[in-house]
Design an enzyme around this catalytic site. Structure first.
Site, PDB file in Angstrom:
ATOM      1  N   ASP A 154       0.780  -1.245   0.000  1.00 62.02           N
ATOM      2  CA  ASP A 154       0.000   0.000   0.000  1.00 62.02           C
ATOM      3  C   ASP A 154       0.812   1.297   0.000  1.00 62.02           C
ATOM      4  O   ASP A 154       1.798   1.411   0.740  1.00 62.02           O
ATOM      5  CB  ASP A 154      -0.859   0.075   1.269  1.00 62.02           C
ATOM      6  CG  ASP A 154      -1.566  -1.206   1.599  1.00 62.02           C
ATOM      7  OD1 ASP A 154      -1.516  -2.141   0.799  1.00 62.02           O
ATOM      8  OD2 ASP A 154      -2.160  -1.268   2.685  1.00 62.02           O
ATOM      9  N   GLU A 323     -10.436  -2.309   4.373  1.00 62.40           N
ATOM     10  CA  GLU A 323      -9.102  -1.809   4.699  1.00 62.40           C
ATOM     11  C   GLU A 323      -8.906  -0.425   4.080  1.00 62.40           C
ATOM     12  O   GLU A 323      -9.661   0.007   3.222  1.00 62.40           O
ATOM     13  CB  GLU A 323      -8.031  -2.751   4.125  1.00 62.40           C
ATOM     14  CG  GLU A 323      -8.144  -4.178   4.625  1.00 62.40           C
ATOM     15  CD  GLU A 323      -7.038  -5.102   4.102  1.00 62.40           C
ATOM     16  OE1 GLU A 323      -6.514  -5.886   4.902  1.00 62.40           O
ATOM     17  OE2 GLU A 323      -6.705  -5.056   2.912  1.00 62.40           O
TER      18      GLU A 323
HETATM   19  C1  FRU Z   1      -3.839  -3.743   2.751  1.00 62.80           C
HETATM   20  C2  FRU Z   1      -3.199  -4.137   4.070  1.00 62.80           C
HETATM   21  C3  FRU Z   1      -3.537  -3.130   5.129  1.00 62.80           C
HETATM   22  C4  FRU Z   1      -2.414  -3.297   6.095  1.00 62.80           C
HETATM   23  C5  FRU Z   1      -1.255  -3.554   5.174  1.00 62.80           C
HETATM   24  C6  FRU Z   1      -0.201  -4.453   5.740  1.00 62.80           C
HETATM   25  O1  FRU Z   1      -3.174  -4.168   1.631  1.00 62.80           O
HETATM   26  O2  FRU Z   1      -3.629  -5.433   4.429  1.00 62.80           O
HETATM   27  O3  FRU Z   1      -4.808  -3.304   5.709  1.00 62.80           O
HETATM   28  O4  FRU Z   1      -2.222  -2.167   6.889  1.00 62.80           O
HETATM   29  O5  FRU Z   1      -1.787  -4.132   4.011  1.00 62.80           O
HETATM   30  O6  FRU Z   1       0.918  -4.495   4.923  1.00 62.80           O
END
Ligand code: FRU
Length: 596
Positions: A154, A323
């Protein structure tokens, strides 16, 4: 990877000494074996780096970097058992003048494979003054952001200040698969040319550093200083809690807040805080993913947060975990009205499997988000397979809402056929709203900065054609003019000499656009990769912009009403275009080389 290639990789990243090995840097002491799974390695060097050999299909070993008898850092790494896929650097410049002990515990399963003392990693561990990040990947994009090495997911904490865009990202500095979540940092003046700035937030006793956001605290509400950058992230330890850190050097370095965690709850999936200033109530607002809901908190000083409300029950798609939220006000095109948009990334549950970005439109009064649509309504921001963790920049100039996303899918992100790095971000897009048949949708238009990349057209022609063009290094924009398409299907195929292709089709009667990547190149690294993605279009299309880079095809409507983002791994650039329309219709294509 064959042996020859392996060797050239190993040579590519070591000090330029002629042999590929660090001749001028003394070798390491032999490792000390303590049990079947436990090894200690003493580090004594004036060199800047220890290069660690990685084998991707090996199991993780846990490394404690011990300095003066205290653990300074812990990370997981797939230390090479029988072959070296690539190296990653452990930066010793901040570690006790290069004196440390690596306390390494291998996963117990390794015992069935032989003695860890015989692993090839001990022969390949090396000190080095440099770590060469020169690109070794044929699929590394030319005008999309990628990390120089290691894994990325992300985008995090994006903000703009003093002429510079800052992009942080979920980063594994010790391998090209997901692990050791850290915020990597890159900066850019134009959203297209990025400079890697290193690691900004590293794991600590509260956990690894999951996704979050940054704000520019112009009025010093938190007391860290006027214009301080305040970062919010999830500490992913035994439980997920919310933490903050601040920077008084424009986001280059951060100090973690001593009162962390700032928000806790008895909820397992509790993460990805996104904070923004709400002018009407004069408060900071945080939106936070909690299971399959979004929670809203407010604060006057960025440190003390009050729970306000939750949104989500009975609304939209719930086929996965919610998320990476974002919440913003956008103008409705052609009116003087504004509405609020709540972005909710979801995994799995996307329209073509795996992750995707859904959103809700409605109102927000500083305390509660109210969706204007019925519960069953599902709105997707992009219908390709590789558009996730979509969030916007804080404090962007001219009230722009600039969106960037992670261009991959959890279904196969760890398996895509690159090794030096994994994953890129999408092109930047500017968001607004438009109305269609009584509903409001997000418009997602390529940011104006992309126009500056255009060179002279390498092809300009009308339907019906099948033509080769100079695809250069494989980075170009194909602009499809559909204004003279009256009805029926328009087909557009991009192909290379190996017959690998991406087939696109626009049906002007039923208003659908599709992208077929089933024969796009390498596809067999995952069963989930081959796909035909389809999006309904609202009203006839007039111009479609197709952004092609080394390993992606992003199809967007010039008016922001269509978005299909897909990865592709062709073995050579697609350099032949075929365009066909139905009788009585005409389409035109112009291809510009994109020059980063
Ligand atoms: C989304 C996610 C988020 C988390 C991150 C961990 O892709 O699962 O919810 O903070 O990746 O790397």
């Amino acid at each position: 990877m064959n042996k020859k290639l392996l060797l050239s990789c190993a040579m590519g990243i070591s000090v330029a000494t002629g042999t590929g090995w660090a001749d001028n840097v003394p070798a390491l002491e032999p490792p000390l074996q303590l049990s079947d799974t436990h090894i200690m390695q003493k580090i004594r060097t004036a060199a800047r780096y220890l290069l660690l050999p990685v084998q991707e299909n090996e199991e993780n070993a846990r490394v404690n970097v011990v300095v003066d008898n205290h653990v300074k850092q812990t990370f997981n790494i797939r230390l090479a058992g029988d072959k070296v896929d690539y190296y990653v650097p452990l930066d010793l410049s901040t570690i006790n003048n290069g004196a440390a002990l690596l306390d390494i515990v291998f996963n117990a399963n390794r015992r069935t494979h032989g003695n860890v003392r015989d692993f090839t990693c001990w022969k390949h561990l090396k000190y080095s003054e440099t770590f060469d990040t020169a690109n070794r990947e044929k699929w590394r994009p030319l005008y999309h952001h990628t990390p120089p090495y290691g894994w990325m997911n992300d985008p995090n904490g994006m903000f703009y200040k003093d002429g510079v865009y800052h992009l942080y990202f979920q980063f594994n500095p010790y391998g090209s698969q997901w692990e050791n979540m850290t915020w990597g940092h890159s900066t850019s003046k134009d959203l297209l040319h990025w400079t890697f700035e290193g690691e900004a937030l590293v794991p600590d006793a509260l956990g690894t550093i999951f996704s979050g956001s940054c704000v520019v605290d112009m009025d010093n509400t938190a007391g860290f200083g006027k214009g301080a950058i305040v970062a919010f992230y999830t500490s992913a330890g035994t439980s997920q809690t919310q933490s903050m850190a601040y920077s008084i050097d424009n986001g280059r370095t951060f100090k973690k807040y001593s009162g962390n965690p700032i928000i806790t709850a008895n909820i397992p999936d509790f993460r990805d805080p996104h904070v923004f200033w709400h002018t009407e109530t004069g408060r900071w607002v945080m939106i936070l993913a909690a299971g399959q809901e979004m929670q809203i908190y407010t604060s006057a000083d960025l440190k003390a947060w009050t729970y306000e409300s939750s949104f989500g029950k009975g609304y939209g798609c719930h086929d996965g975990v919610w998320e990476c939220p974002d919440l913003m006000q956008l103008s409705v095109r052609g009116t003087n009205r504004k509405k609020w948009v709540l972005i909710c990334n979801i995994n799995p549950g996307g329209p073509f499997g795996g992750n995707a970005t859904q959103y809700f439109t409605g109102q927000f009064d500083g305390h509660r988000f109210t969706c204007e649509d019925s519960g069953e309504t599902v709105k997707w921001m992009d219908c390709g397979k590789d558009h996730y963790a979509a969030v916007t920049f804080d404090n962007a100039p001219d009230s722009r809402r600039i969106l960037m996303t992670w261009m991959s899918n959890w279904q196969y992100a760890n398996q895509v056929p690159t090794l030096q790095y994994r994953s890129a971000n999408t092109i930047p897009c500017d968001l607004d709203l438009y109305e269609h048949e009584g509903k409001t949708y997000v418009g997602r238009r390529p940011s104006k900065e992309l126009i500056a990349l255009r060179g002279e057209p390498v092809l300009k022609t009308a339907s019906t054609i099948s033509k080769q063009f100079d695809a250069g290094k494989g980075a170009y924009e194909a602009v499809l003019d559909l204004r003279a398409v009256k009805s029926g299907r328009t087909y557009l195929t991009l192909e290379n000499s190996k017959g690998e292709n991406v087939k696109m089709a626009y049906d002007a009667d039923i208003k659908l656009f599709s992208v077929d990547r089933t024969q796009s190149g390498e596809t067999d690294f995952s069963d989930q990769f081959k796909a035909v993605t389809v999006v309904p279009v609202h009203r006839s299309l007039s111009e479609v912009r197709i952004f092609v880079d080394k390993s992606s095809v992003e199809v967007v409507d010039g008016e922001g009403r269509l978005s299909l983002t897909n990865l592709v791994f062709p073995n050579e650039p697609y350099n032949k275009v075929s365009l066909r329309t139905a009788k009585g219709s005409k389409a035109y294509i112009t291809i510009y080389e994109l020059k980063p």
